[in-house]
Motif scaffolding. Structure first.
Motif, PDB file in Angstrom:
ATOM      1  N   UNK A   1      51.236  -1.001   5.663  1.00 41.08           N
ATOM      2  CA  UNK A   1      50.288  -0.045   5.064  1.00 41.08           C
ATOM      3  C   UNK A   1      49.840  -0.487   3.674  1.00 41.08           C
ATOM      4  N   UNK A   2      50.227  -1.693   3.261  1.00 45.12           N
ATOM      5  CA  UNK A   2      49.951  -2.118   1.886  1.00 45.12           C
ATOM      6  C   UNK A   2      50.341  -1.008   0.916  1.00 45.12           C
TER       7      UNK A   2
ATOM      8  N   UNK B   1      48.568  -4.545   5.798  1.00 44.24           N
ATOM      9  CA  UNK B   1      47.735  -3.343   5.924  1.00 44.24           C
ATOM     10  C   UNK B   1      47.187  -3.129   7.319  1.00 44.24           C
TER      11      UNK B   1
ATOM     12  N   UNK C   1      47.415   4.540   4.678  1.00 41.32           N
ATOM     13  CA  UNK C   1      46.847   3.918   5.867  1.00 41.32           C
ATOM     14  C   UNK C   1      45.981   4.884   6.668  1.00 41.32           C
TER      15      UNK C   1
END
Lengths: 472, 472
Positions: B152-153, B203, B431
């Motif tokens: 999800x960075x 991501x 996200x």
């Protein structure tokens, strides 16, 4: 490879209508420069036309026309590339972005700037300073275009502290191969909103879309900086100091290395003897150049003391402060002269800019010097010790071009294989273009290249944009 | 959407053979938790089997089997997601990485660490500190897995200075949907070696490959840090100070904002009254919490003086130093309590984590509060003022679930549209999963989603990996 069409006189007149007749060059009006970048040794090819658009809409119209007619298009910025990335391998149109050269607007609340892709790095850097801001990416070639910098994820000296171009691109306007205009990314610093098309575009060397506008992140300009020359007995002991410097929390802006050989040649050629060859009675065989920056001189001095302790513990002959402006200028003038000096010292040159883990730099250099010797070429190098990015040059001794290319290919093949073995990558900042394609494939294997080719086909089903580069 | 097959008893026994019978759950042995992440309000679905592999090879074998038999696979880490990203929408197998929980090796020369994806953020953070290193990404949820953080960075508090998870991933081992093991990226900090498959994977929320190992960058742990509470009259004046703080070159580690409403609820619920409500005779309506870090206390004090000057000029009632450890703990305990406190104060909750340019935070919040009021929901928020990432919660008043979901959908739709209009993005760090898919499409338009879907098909032609998420 799909079939391309040639430009007809009718298509040329349509291109001329889009960009204006003065900005659509054909035949003898096309300067020979457009046939290659700074490495003509990798092959040249004249385009059928050169278009110099001024706006995103003109770029979109060019792409639409070329897409519909299967005309290959190669985007070119300032032409300072080193891997044949802007060579129009299949002819067609060279789309040169250098008329799109406006710095559009600063956003002082969000610390960013909007620019066109043809702005040169040095011009943005200077203009940002006038706003008391810094654009951190600092590749050696200051006259490259920002579009080109983004397309190769240009790195440079300050990457140790500030990262590479990738870290400063917030958003971009691109024209897709079909001619569609898209805004990718947004002027915000945090995002988790789907696959990062932005990061895919960065470093894609003009193969996925034409960059028409960039929103770049800026940082407050540090008020002070100071450089330090650390002379060592040899390259091994110089490189060994690097992890220690990084671990000490000194947060250096840059850590560069230079071999004595280059320093001597540069001093001879330029008359600039700023790197001392004998220090405290010891003969210097290699140097580390460290730059610290910050907002407070005293605080930098405190870090400098710690640097001197580390340098001393690592066998540096001294820690020489480069503080006054003229001395600083001399040091960086010397550093900047290296490539020119190497080039003027040989008839033929080939180069690589591998990146390897910091702790194997010395081993890698030793190996390349050996391979160079075995193949009759002279190896010269300098680079970014802080991030493992090495600029290594094969220089012809007395060989003619064919012989040299054979020698150099052997050196490259062995060096890139060694680089992969040591956990490195083919290129730190120059890119792949067409010159390094085979080495990339050998280094990564088939699957990653096939994934890249699949992505290329998603963006550019007819493969008209910069064909023959990276994975196509 | 391709046709999926159901797990047969034979396939289950093959899965059990791969991971061991104790690590292949079916039927009533599957805990209900595996049907959703932390937001069951977005829908739940039980998987047909849950596999808990221990090695990359086991993951590869699972994927190969599922690919050949068209079984959907949804990867799950600690299950702390907030957008339904790990919900197995089409049943099939949940591949849980939490047995792959080893910190494998530190590389002190190159400042990185190799970990398995099931290591929890808090465990790496603590272990790195024991090595005198810091892993900078610091999302609020400390028990999330690193695989999930990368997928999800994840961003967190320290993004202002240190960036997000993306900036700390050097390399990863992934298993592609076909079962092929690939090493993506290398443990070097600079690269221009083809399209960045690494940044594409970061991501991508478990839709392109299964992360089986990560090489993460670390930094020397700053020796000192100090936080400062700046009480303001209202959120507008609080937010207005943020660009000024950033521009001053103070290099803050974090700049958080909090509205008085949340601070009060948190104080009531926890008994922790560390944020003063009346300061110098003035009633605080909002707060900015700034943290500075560095290696030297004196130098931080110098920056703190400059911060106090700016705060004063911007109308802050004071600049309160949070220095002693117990006070520091109280402040961050309060900050960490906000989500829990909001959740326990309402029966139903929906959330968004938009990111907007810093200078429009106050405008955006005002708009969302208005829209919330119009639709009968209570809006509560806090977040990362330094990077424009806002955590905004719709809380049900007395509505039942159906009614609340309708109210909340109206708020979300309006708020996400406003966010896009202001140049923001749907998610700063949580996200898209399946809960925010429609909003992503509305915000970006068809073309970027189609490009993402094209990329998905390149990696996963049968669309078996986490189907129904982001763009599929």
């Amino acid at each position: 490879m799909p079939e391309y069409h040639q430009l007809t006189p009718e298509l040329v007149s349509q291109l001329a209508e889009i960009v204006g007749v003065d900005n659509c060059l054909t035949g003898e009006d096309i300067a020979e420069d457009y046939a290659h970048d700074e490495m003509p040794i990798y092959g040249t090819r004249m385009p059928e036309a050169v278009c110099l658009p001024a706006t995103t809409e003109e770029v979109a119209a060019i792409m639409k026309l070329c897409y519909e007619n299967s005309i290959p298009v190669t985007v070119r910025g300032a032409g300072t590339g080193l891997v044949g990335g802007s060579t129009p391998l299949y002819g067609g149109v060279v789309l040169c972005t250098m008329r799109m050269d406006k710095i559009l607007a600063y956003d002082m609340d969000n610390l960013n700037v909007r620019v066109q892709p043809g702005v040169r790095l040095c011009d943005l850097a200077a203009d940002a300073l006038d706003h008391d801001l810094m654009y951190p990416p600092d590749p050696g070639e200051k006259t490259g275009s920002l579009g080109g910098n983004v397309s190769t994820n240009a790195g440079g000296m300050r990457a140790v502290k500030y990262g590479t171009t990738r870290d400063y691109v917030l958003a971009m306007t691109v024209v897709l191969p079909t001619g569609e205009i898209q805004h990718i990314g947004r002027a915000v610093t945090k995002t988790s909103s789907g696959y990062s098309l932005l990061h895919l575009m960065i470093g894609s060397e003009g193969t996925l879309g034409v960059i028409c506008e960039l929103t770049l992140k800026l940082v407050p300009n540090p008020r002070e900086d100071m450089s330090f020359i650390l002379p060592f007995e040899n390259i091994e002991s110089a490189i060994e100091s690097v992890p220690k410097i990084k671990l000490a929390g000194l947060n250096p802006q840059s850590i560069e290395f230079m071999e004595r050989d280059i320093v001597d040649t540069s001093a001879e050629a330029t008359g600039n003897h700023v790197f001392p060859t004998e220090v405290n009675g010891c003969e210097a065989g290699a140097y580390i150049l460290v730059t610290l920056d910050g907002n407070d001189e005293d605080e930098i001095f405190m870090r400098a003391e710690r640097l001197a302790e580390i340098a001393d513990g690592q066998g540096a002959f001294d820690t020489l402060v480069v503080q006054d402006p003229s001395q600083k200028e001399s040091v960086w003038a010397a550093r900047s002269s290296f490539l020119t000096v190497i080039e003027s010292d040989t008839d033929l040159i080939d180069e690589m800019d591998v990146v390897v883990p910091v702790n194997v730099i010395a081993d890698f250099l030793k190996y390349v010097h050996e391979v160079g010797e075995q193949n009759g070429t002279r190896i010269r190098s300098f680079g970014h010790a802080g991030d493992g990015n090495l600029h290594i040059y094969c220089c012809a001794n007395d060989a003619d071009q064919d012989e040299f290319l054979q020698q150099s290919a052997k050196v490259m093949e062995a060096a890139y294989a060694k680089c992969a073995e040591l956990g490195g990558q083919i290129s730190g900042e120059h890119g792949i273009g067409h010159a390094k394609k085979d080495y990339l494939r050998a280094s990564l294997g088939e699957t990653p290249i096939n994934l890249m080719a699949g992505i290329k086909a998603v963006f550019d089903p007819k493969c008209i944009l910069n064909p023959g580069k990276i994975c196509s």
